[in-house]
Design a protein around this motif. Structure first.
Motif, short mmCIF file in Angstrom:
data_model
loop_
_atom_site.label_atom_id
_atom_site.label_comp_id
_atom_site.label_asym_id
_atom_site.label_seq_id
_atom_site.Cartn_x
_atom_site.Cartn_y
_atom_site.Cartn_z
N LEU A 41 59.22 31.96 18.78
CA LEU A 41 60.32 31.01 18.99
C LEU A 41 61.45 31.66 19.77
CD1 LEU A 41 61.83 28.34 18.57
CD2 LEU A 41 62.48 29.17 16.30
N LEU A 42 61.82 32.87 19.39
CA LEU A 42 62.88 33.59 20.10
C LEU A 42 62.49 33.83 21.56
CD1 LEU A 42 65.63 35.04 19.97
CD2 LEU A 42 64.38 37.10 19.30
N CYS A 43 61.24 34.20 21.80
CA CYS A 43 60.77 34.45 23.17
C CYS A 43 60.82 33.18 24.02
CB CYS A 43 59.37 35.03 23.16
SG CYS A 43 59.31 36.76 22.66
N ILE A 44 60.48 32.04 23.43
CA ILE A 44 60.56 30.76 24.16
C ILE A 44 62.01 30.50 24.57
CG2 ILE A 44 60.31 28.25 23.95
CD1 ILE A 44 57.65 29.69 24.30
N ILE A 45 62.94 30.72 23.65
CA ILE A 45 64.36 30.50 23.96
C ILE A 45 64.81 31.45 25.08
CG2 ILE A 45 66.70 30.72 23.03
CD1 ILE A 45 65.47 29.78 20.31
N VAL A 46 64.44 32.71 24.98
CA VAL A 46 64.82 33.69 26.01
C VAL A 46 64.19 33.32 27.35
CG1 VAL A 46 64.56 36.11 26.73
CG2 VAL A 46 65.24 35.57 24.38
N GLN A 47 62.94 32.88 27.33
CA GLN A 47 62.25 32.51 28.57
C GLN A 47 62.94 31.34 29.27
OE1 GLN A 47 60.32 34.08 30.33
NE2 GLN A 47 58.58 32.94 31.12
N VAL A 48 63.36 30.37 28.50
CA VAL A 48 64.09 29.23 29.08
C VAL A 48 65.44 29.69 29.62
CG1 VAL A 48 65.19 27.01 28.55
CG2 VAL A 48 62.89 27.50 27.70
N PHE A 49 66.11 30.59 28.93
CA PHE A 49 67.37 31.14 29.40
C PHE A 49 67.18 31.88 30.73
CE2 PHE A 49 70.46 34.66 29.55
CZ PHE A 49 71.63 33.92 29.60
N ILE A 50 66.12 32.67 30.83
CA ILE A 50 65.84 33.38 32.08
C ILE A 50 65.59 32.39 33.21
CG2 ILE A 50 64.22 34.93 33.25
CD1 ILE A 50 63.82 36.30 30.49
N ALA A 51 64.87 31.30 32.92
CA ALA A 51 64.65 30.27 33.94
C ALA A 51 65.98 29.66 34.37
CB ALA A 51 63.72 29.18 33.40
N GLY A 52 66.89 29.47 33.43
CA GLY A 52 68.22 28.96 33.78
C GLY A 52 68.98 29.92 34.66
N LEU A 53 68.89 31.21 34.35
CA LEU A 53 69.54 32.21 35.20
C LEU A 53 68.97 32.17 36.61
CD1 LEU A 53 69.71 35.35 32.85
CD2 LEU A 53 71.62 33.92 33.61
N ALA A 54 67.65 32.07 36.70
CA ALA A 54 67.00 32.04 38.02
C ALA A 54 67.37 30.78 38.79
CB ALA A 54 65.49 32.13 37.86
N SER A 55 67.52 29.67 38.08
CA SER A 55 67.84 28.40 38.75
C SER A 55 69.30 28.33 39.21
CB SER A 55 67.59 27.23 37.79
OG SER A 55 66.23 27.14 37.48
N PHE A 56 70.20 28.86 38.39
CA PHE A 56 71.62 28.64 38.65
C PHE A 56 72.39 29.88 39.11
CE2 PHE A 56 70.39 25.38 35.53
CZ PHE A 56 70.61 24.26 36.32
N MET A 57 71.80 31.06 38.98
CA MET A 57 72.54 32.26 39.37
C MET A 57 71.85 33.07 40.46
SD MET A 57 74.33 33.60 35.87
CE MET A 57 75.22 34.84 36.77
N ASP A 58 70.67 33.59 40.12
CA ASP A 58 70.00 34.50 41.05
C ASP A 58 68.51 34.22 41.08
OD1 ASP A 58 69.15 36.56 42.65
OD2 ASP A 58 69.81 38.17 41.31
N PRO A 59 68.00 33.69 42.19
CA PRO A 59 66.56 33.40 42.29
C PRO A 59 65.66 34.61 42.06
CG PRO A 59 67.75 32.34 44.08
CD PRO A 59 68.73 33.24 43.37
N ALA A 60 66.20 35.81 42.19
CA ALA A 60 65.41 37.01 41.92
C ALA A 60 64.97 37.10 40.46
CB ALA A 60 66.20 38.25 42.31
N ASP A 61 65.67 36.37 39.59
CA ASP A 61 65.32 36.37 38.17
C ASP A 61 64.00 35.67 37.88
OD1 ASP A 61 67.50 37.87 37.37
OD2 ASP A 61 68.77 36.11 37.05
N TRP A 62 63.44 34.96 38.88
CA TRP A 62 62.12 34.35 38.67
C TRP A 62 61.07 35.43 38.41
CZ3 TRP A 62 62.10 29.88 36.88
CH2 TRP A 62 62.92 28.85 37.36
N GLU A 63 61.26 36.61 38.99
CA GLU A 63 60.31 37.71 38.73
C GLU A 63 60.37 38.13 37.26
OE1 GLU A 63 57.85 39.01 40.56
OE2 GLU A 63 58.37 37.39 41.94
#
Length: 144
Positions: A41-63
């Protein structure tokens, strides 16, 4: 009401007296199952947060998003296998297998279906379902 565990009880699905009679290995497996359920559950939350970072801050976070999932992708399969040793039955067992199926479909939406935009668009929908399924799994953790 049975919630998919061997022993029945009023609110948690486990009879406190019967829990003490479970072999220590079963109790240990159930504890490990609980740890994995919370971690997933925690990993799912973190994964969605990382997707948000990649979408709204830095596309390099998709890696990071692509790499992070490899850490926890097999967790529901391990949980499914633990249900046999931990004597966890019913819906709880099959929910783990369903989560693993969703993880596989999640990979497919990116790896295979990217040219079929309609299927690829299910990627965030599956993320929501994974979150919901993870919360449900945590709520149905067998005690003992």
């Amino acid at each position: 009401m049975e919630i998919g565990i061997e022993n029945k009880g009023a609110s948690t699905g486990v009879d406190a007296a019967n829990t003490q009679r479970l072999p220590i290995i079963v109790r240990g497996v159930r504890l490990f199952y609980e740890i994995l359920a919370w971690a997933f559950l925690l990993c799912i939350i973190v994964q969605v947060f990382i997707a948000g970072l990649a979408s709204f801050m830095d596309p390099a976070d998709w890696e990071i998003h692509k790499m992070f999932v490899r850490i926890f992708a097999l967790t529901p399969l391990v949980m499914f296998l633990l249900t046999f040793v931990g004597r966890i039955r019913g819906q709880v067992r099959w929910l783990c297998l369903g989560l693993f199926g969703m993880v596989i479909f999640q990979f497919l939406t990116v790896q295979i279906f990217t040219s079929a935009f309609v299927l690829a668009a299910f990627h965030p929908v599956i993320a929501l379902l994974l979150f919901w399924g993870s919360v449900t799994t945590v709520k149905r953790i067998p005690r003992g």
